[in-house]
Design a protein around this motif. Structure first.
Motif, PDB file in Angstrom:
ATOM      1  N   VAL A   8       0.825  -1.199   0.009  1.00  0.00           N
ATOM      2  CA  VAL A   8       0.044   0.195  -0.060  1.00  0.00           C
ATOM      3  C   VAL A   8       0.876   1.238   0.049  1.00  0.00           C
ATOM      4  N   LEU A   9       0.514   1.842  -0.862  1.00  0.00           N
ATOM      5  CA  LEU A   9       1.826   3.169  -1.325  1.00  0.00           C
ATOM      6  C   LEU A   9       1.101   4.288  -1.012  1.00  0.00           C
ATOM      7  N   VAL A  10       1.701   4.971   0.169  1.00  0.00           N
ATOM      8  CA  VAL A  10       1.246   6.355   0.634  1.00  0.00           C
ATOM      9  C   VAL A  10       2.307   7.591  -0.142  1.00  0.00           C
ATOM     10  N   PHE A  11       1.868   8.379  -1.129  1.00  0.00           N
ATOM     11  CA  PHE A  11       2.961   9.298  -1.542  1.00  0.00           C
ATOM     12  C   PHE A  11       2.932  10.489  -0.608  1.00  0.00           C
ATOM     13  N   GLY A  12       3.698  10.336   0.468  1.00  0.00           N
ATOM     14  CA  GLY A  12       3.565  11.285   1.652  1.00  0.00           C
ATOM     15  C   GLY A  12       3.572  10.708   2.982  1.00  0.00           C
ATOM     16  N   ASP A  13       3.122  11.445   3.974  1.00  0.00           N
ATOM     17  CA  ASP A  13       3.435  10.937   5.481  1.00  0.00           C
ATOM     18  C   ASP A  13       2.290   9.843   5.447  1.00  0.00           C
ATOM     19  N   VAL A  14       2.677   8.596   6.072  1.00  0.00           N
ATOM     20  CA  VAL A  14       1.823   7.374   5.988  1.00  0.00           C
ATOM     21  C   VAL A  14       0.831   7.789   7.284  1.00  0.00           C
ATOM     22  N   SER A  59      11.130   8.390   3.525  1.00  0.00           N
ATOM     23  CA  SER A  59      11.475   9.797   4.083  1.00  0.00           C
ATOM     24  C   SER A  59      12.868  10.186   3.260  1.00  0.00           C
ATOM     25  N   SER A  60      12.895  11.536   2.795  1.00  0.00           N
ATOM     26  CA  SER A  60      14.155  11.964   2.237  1.00  0.00           C
ATOM     27  C   SER A  60      14.760  13.156   2.836  1.00  0.00           C
ATOM     28  N   LYS A  61      15.818  13.028   3.288  1.00  0.00           N
ATOM     29  CA  LYS A  61      16.542  14.472   3.667  1.00  0.00           C
ATOM     30  C   LYS A  61      16.674  15.668   2.862  1.00  0.00           C
ATOM     31  N   THR A  62      16.704  14.977   1.456  1.00  0.00           N
ATOM     32  CA  THR A  62      17.146  16.006   0.331  1.00  0.00           C
ATOM     33  C   THR A  62      15.748  16.678   0.128  1.00  0.00           C
ATOM     34  N   ILE A  63      14.693  16.004   0.145  1.00  0.00           N
ATOM     35  CA  ILE A  63      13.337  16.457  -0.082  1.00  0.00           C
ATOM     36  C   ILE A  63      13.117  17.491   0.966  1.00  0.00           C
ATOM     37  N   SER A  64      13.266  17.270   2.055  1.00  0.00           N
ATOM     38  CA  SER A  64      13.068  18.038   3.247  1.00  0.00           C
ATOM     39  C   SER A  64      13.806  19.425   3.135  1.00  0.00           C
ATOM     40  N   ILE A  65      15.070  19.300   2.863  1.00  0.00           N
ATOM     41  CA  ILE A  65      15.940  20.550   2.633  1.00  0.00           C
ATOM     42  C   ILE A  65      15.273  21.284   1.415  1.00  0.00           C
ATOM     43  N   ALA A  66      15.061  20.718   0.263  1.00  0.00           N
ATOM     44  CA  ALA A  66      14.076  21.460  -0.744  1.00  0.00           C
ATOM     45  C   ALA A  66      12.987  22.269  -0.464  1.00  0.00           C
ATOM     46  N   LYS A  67      12.197  21.696   0.386  1.00  0.00           N
ATOM     47  CA  LYS A  67      10.995  22.256   0.893  1.00  0.00           C
ATOM     48  C   LYS A  67      11.180  23.261   1.821  1.00  0.00           C
ATOM     49  N   LYS A  68      12.271  23.316   2.283  1.00  0.00           N
ATOM     50  CA  LYS A  68      12.445  24.611   3.443  1.00  0.00           C
ATOM     51  C   LYS A  68      12.998  25.475   2.543  1.00  0.00           C
ATOM     52  N   VAL A  78      12.787  18.645  -7.245  1.00  0.00           N
ATOM     53  CA  VAL A  78      13.673  17.864  -6.445  1.00  0.00           C
ATOM     54  C   VAL A  78      12.886  16.574  -5.967  1.00  0.00           C
ATOM     55  N   ARG A  79      11.618  17.013  -5.756  1.00  0.00           N
ATOM     56  CA  ARG A  79      10.741  15.903  -5.105  1.00  0.00           C
ATOM     57  C   ARG A  79      10.449  14.922  -6.259  1.00  0.00           C
ATOM     58  N   ILE A  80      10.225  15.498  -7.340  1.00  0.00           N
ATOM     59  CA  ILE A  80       9.907  14.298  -8.406  1.00  0.00           C
ATOM     60  C   ILE A  80      10.991  13.573  -8.882  1.00  0.00           C
ATOM     61  N   ILE A  81      12.339  14.165  -8.831  1.00  0.00           N
ATOM     62  CA  ILE A  81      13.490  13.332  -9.195  1.00  0.00           C
ATOM     63  C   ILE A  81      13.907  12.456  -8.030  1.00  0.00           C
ATOM     64  N   VAL A  82      14.026  12.841  -6.924  1.00  0.00           N
ATOM     65  CA  VAL A  82      14.166  11.899  -5.882  1.00  0.00           C
ATOM     66  C   VAL A  82      13.265  10.895  -5.349  1.00  0.00           C
TER      67      VAL A  82
END
Length: 154
Positions: A8-14, A59-68, A78-82
């Motif tokens: 079951v895939l949650v594309f975000g926070d489970v 979870s990805s730290k790279t995505i978290s940094i890009a969001k900030k 960044v989110r799409i690529i990672v």
């Protein structure tokens, strides 16, 4: 013989997806379930305690940094690529022998294309819990007509 495996895939926070948590709980009565997504918020206690459900963290730290950065288009790219690479790695290498994957739509970019590709190679079915068009949600944040047109065609 062991139980069949599904994801079951949650594309975000489970933890912020009660709908997909409920899918996982129902499926766990019949299958071994991998609940795939960002493991950020607490999930239902019934999921934590269920021996037939395994949480696979994306979870990805790279995505978290890009969001900030607060630059939405940069964050989106960044989110799409990672996430494309994380999803490919998860569904081609980490999870084996899946019968099917349940995914909620939206979001659909890049999830649906990645799952379609992985399903061709790994021979699992994709079940889409479809309740909205992804481009209509994107239109709330992005005013760029070319981006919305691409998302609508996708």
């Amino acid at each position: 013989m062991g139980r069949e495996k599904v994801a079951v895939l949650v594309f975000g926070d489970v933890g912020r997806s009660p709908r997909m948590q409920n899918h996982a709980l129902l499926l766990a009565d019949y299958y071994d379930v991998s609940l795939v997504g960002d493991n950020e918020s607490k999930v239902y206690p019934e999921i934590q305690e269920n021996k037939n459900i395994n949480i696979v963290d994306l979870s990805s730290k790279t995505i978290s940094i890009a969001k900030k950065t607060n630059i939405f288009v940069f964050y989106l790219l960044v989110r799409i690529i990672v996430q494309t690479f994380l999803l490919l790695w998860t569904f081609l290498a980490r999870l084996r022998g899946l019968k099917f994957v349940v995914v909620q739509n939206p979001p659909s970019i890049p999830v649906l294309a990645v799952l379609w590709f992985a399903s061709l190679l790994k021979r699992f079915e994709v079940v889409v819990d479809f309740h909205n068009y992804g481009h209509t949600i994107l239109a709330l944040k992005v005013k760029s007509t070319p981006i919305l047109k691409i998302a609508e065609k996708y």
